[in-house]
Design a protein around this motif. Structure first.
Motif, PDB file in Angstrom:
ATOM      1  N   PRO A  44      35.534 132.340  -3.837  1.00 14.98           N
ATOM      2  CA  PRO A  44      35.922 132.714  -2.372  1.00 14.98           C
ATOM      3  C   PRO A  44      34.478 132.343  -1.684  1.00 14.98           C
ATOM      4  CG  PRO A  44      37.001 134.287  -3.740  1.00 14.98           C
ATOM      5  CD  PRO A  44      36.193 133.675  -4.746  1.00 14.98           C
ATOM      6  N   HIS A  45      34.466 131.782  -0.330  1.00 11.97           N
ATOM      7  CA  HIS A  45      33.286 131.501   0.166  1.00 11.97           C
ATOM      8  C   HIS A  45      33.586 131.412   1.715  1.00 11.97           C
ATOM      9  CE1 HIS A  45      34.395 127.266   0.956  1.00 11.97           C
ATOM     10  NE2 HIS A  45      35.248 127.599   0.063  1.00 11.97           N
ATOM     11  N   GLU A  46      32.369 131.636   2.534  1.00 11.40           N
ATOM     12  CA  GLU A  46      32.287 130.921   3.787  1.00 11.40           C
ATOM     13  C   GLU A  46      31.014 130.264   3.887  1.00 11.40           C
ATOM     14  OE1 GLU A  46      33.441 133.538   7.197  1.00 11.40           O
ATOM     15  OE2 GLU A  46      31.353 133.255   7.862  1.00 11.40           O
ATOM     16  N   THR A  47      31.414 128.959   4.475  1.00 14.37           N
ATOM     17  CA  THR A  47      30.320 128.090   4.615  1.00 14.37           C
ATOM     18  C   THR A  47      29.718 127.660   5.906  1.00 14.37           C
ATOM     19  OG1 THR A  47      31.340 126.904   2.569  1.00 14.37           O
ATOM     20  CG2 THR A  47      29.943 125.508   4.090  1.00 14.37           C
ATOM     21  N   TRP A  48      28.737 127.602   6.253  1.00 12.17           N
ATOM     22  CA  TRP A  48      27.899 127.294   7.728  1.00 12.17           C
ATOM     23  C   TRP A  48      27.254 126.140   7.948  1.00 12.17           C
ATOM     24  CZ3 TRP A  48      25.332 132.449   9.489  1.00 12.17           C
ATOM     25  CH2 TRP A  48      26.293 133.639   9.720  1.00 12.17           C
ATOM     26  N   GLY A  49      27.929 125.280   8.809  1.00 14.88           N
ATOM     27  CA  GLY A  49      27.103 123.839   8.942  1.00 14.88           C
ATOM     28  C   GLY A  49      26.465 123.881  10.491  1.00 14.88           C
ATOM     29  N   ARG A  50      26.250 122.798  10.755  1.00 11.37           N
ATOM     30  CA  ARG A  50      25.753 122.781  12.167  1.00 11.37           C
ATOM     31  C   ARG A  50      26.792 122.916  13.403  1.00 11.37           C
ATOM     32  NH1 ARG A  50      22.555 117.226  11.804  1.00 11.37           N
ATOM     33  NH2 ARG A  50      22.416 117.805  14.186  1.00 11.37           N
ATOM     34  N   GLY A  51      26.746 124.190  13.971  1.00 12.91           N
ATOM     35  CA  GLY A  51      28.003 124.184  14.978  1.00 12.91           C
ATOM     36  C   GLY A  51      29.492 124.378  14.511  1.00 12.91           C
ATOM     37  N   ARG A  52      29.419 124.401  13.094  1.00  8.13           N
ATOM     38  CA  ARG A  52      30.686 124.382  12.405  1.00  8.13           C
ATOM     39  C   ARG A  52      30.805 125.491  11.289  1.00  8.13           C
ATOM     40  NH1 ARG A  52      31.258 118.535  10.491  1.00  8.13           N
ATOM     41  NH2 ARG A  52      29.059 118.426  10.918  1.00  8.13           N
ATOM     42  N   LEU A  53      32.045 126.034  10.925  1.00  2.59           N
ATOM     43  CA  LEU A  53      32.239 127.139   9.953  1.00  2.59           C
ATOM     44  C   LEU A  53      33.321 126.889   9.274  1.00  2.59           C
ATOM     45  CD1 LEU A  53      31.669 130.984  10.473  1.00  2.59           C
ATOM     46  CD2 LEU A  53      33.695 130.251   9.827  1.00  2.59           C
ATOM     47  N   TRP A  54      33.609 127.127   7.869  1.00  5.31           N
ATOM     48  CA  TRP A  54      34.615 127.162   6.985  1.00  5.31           C
ATOM     49  C   TRP A  54      34.768 128.289   6.177  1.00  5.31           C
ATOM     50  CZ3 TRP A  54      38.750 123.699   6.770  1.00  5.31           C
ATOM     51  CH2 TRP A  54      39.674 123.857   5.672  1.00  5.31           C
TER      52      TRP A  54
END
Length: 418
Positions: A206-216
């Motif tokens: 399980p995870h949360e992923t942060w990008g540039r102006g985006r999140l998953w």
């Protein structure tokens, strides 16, 4: 003696929880839901120990935990898959007095509906608040001196009630009627997607992923299905030119496994998209006359702390506490309800906003700096992420359980709210 009447506008999580709590206190409750049926829609919802303890008050906490996936190890990643920090589910449970659990919203709504008496919920019943009740000259910060009931118009005629619970969402018509000069929620600058897909072929962490102006985020449900959510900075009202699954592929298709697999497993029509709105300007009160606002109608917030539904559940049981037992001379202490809930939820709205700004940074340099700081601080101060939920997940309700027995997790009088 006649039971006092409570009318709940809105059959969502907060409205149904309030109806159950008031029913268990002796109120005659009617829930008015605009939709033609309480259909199993939505995706997943995470319930932290604060919301579970509120559900313990009405005897439903153990049932929710039984049907939920208990969240264990997880953490925050970059789009390339590098872990920025890791979270220990056991440490979270020890810190906050219970685990984070995840279940489908439809499962939770089913549990809540089953706890209400037959006929309490009226579907296909659009409701309009026409008189908040109270007394002449009611200033809006107390019940009012007079005995006048609140009035709600329905397709079947007007209903009078000693208490109206407005649980009609971020676009609440009841809130606009009570506070016509307030700006209400504003667009937060981002939109969200949610979907539940069949079990994937290979396991994942399980995870949360942060990008540039985006999140998953990707999380497992108890039955093996996967709940996934995403957020991106976008103009208000935007939609994909084809379908929302295709939009997710464009935004997240090159992110680490299992993100592309989850997107491919989704049916295009199952991807839900909603713009995010938040109450940046707090209301002056969460009540006027005999009407109380709960949930998004009172304090819409960004989903970055996963507290929207949790705070609606808290609102519901605290409102029932201050409404008092159902007696013919019922005079709910709604000023006490506002005093208990407005400072707490306003602080959480602001904290969710700050977290959203951090997750939504769009520049390459600022995003890299954010990731470096998160990773570095997490190494130096293990468990730092959990501290973000101090004062939130450790909340306890102000009353003992109403239902027979004493559910696990609610063994004592609650601490003062904060």
């Amino acid at each position: 003696m006649n039971q006092p009447r409570a009318v709940v506008i809105g059959g969502g999580i907060g409205g149904l929880t309030a109806a159950i709590a008031l029913h268990q206190r002796g109120w005659a409750v009617t829930v008015l839901e605009r939709a033609p049926a309480l259909t199993p829609v939505g995706a997943g919802i995470g319930l932290m120990p604060n919301a579970q303890r509120a559900l313990d008050v009405i005897g439903l906490g153990d049932r929710v935990r039984e049907l939920s996936a208990w969240q264990g190890a997880g953490g925050l990643r970059t789009p390339a898959g590098r872990w920025l920090n890791r979270m220990d589910g056991q440490a979270a449970a020890e810190r906050f007095g219970g685990p984070l659990v995840l279940l489908h919203r439809a499962t939770l709504l089913g549990i809540l509906c089953d706890a209400l008496p037959e006929g309490a919920v009226r579907t296909g019943a659009a409701a309009t608040l026409t008189d908040p009740g109270g007394g002449p000259g009611d200033p809006g910060d107390s019940l009012g001196a007079g005995p006048r009931a609140a009035v709600v118009d329905t397709p079947d005629g007007a209903l009078e009630a000693e208490l109206v619970v407005a649980a009609d969402g971020a676009r609440s018509a009841a809130r606009r009627m009570l506070f016509p000069g307030h700006p209400g929620p504003v667009y937060a600058g981002c939109t969200t997607w949610r979907v539940v897909v069949p079990p994937p072929g290979r396991p994942f962490a399980p995870h949360e992923t942060w990008g540039r102006g985006r999140l998953w985020g990707t999380q497992p449900l108890k039955d093996g299905r996967v709940y996934a959510y995403a957020m991106a900075v976008t103009p208000a009202g935007a939609h994909a030119p084809d379908d929302e699954r295709a939009e997710l592929r464009r935004l997240f298709g090159d992110w680490h496994d299992p993100v592309p697999r989850i997107i491919d497993a989704a049916a295009p029509g199952d991807v839900l998209r909603h713009d995010v709105h938040e109450m940046r300007s707090p209301l002056p009160a969460y009540h006027r006359g005999r009407v109380a606002l709960i949930g998004d109608a009172a304090h819409a917030m960004q989903p970055t702390l996963a507290q929207g539904g949790n705070q609606a559940i808290e609102d519901a049981v605290v409102l029932a506490h201050h409404a008092g037992p159902g007696t013919a001379l019922a005079a709910p202490d709604l000023a006490a309800y506002t005093a208990a809930r407005l400072p707490r939820t306003t602080a959480i709205v602001r904290q969710a906003h700050r977290t959203g700004r951090l997750a939504g940074v769009g520049g390459a340099v600022t995003a890299a700096l954010r990731d470096h700081l998160v990773a570095g601080v997490s190494r130096l101060v293990p468990g730092l992420v959990l501290r973000n939920f101090d004062g939130i997940a450790d909340w306890r309700p102000p009353q003992r359980p109403y239902a027979a027995g004493t559910p696990r997790g609610q063994r004592e009088e609650g601490r003062a709210e904060h």
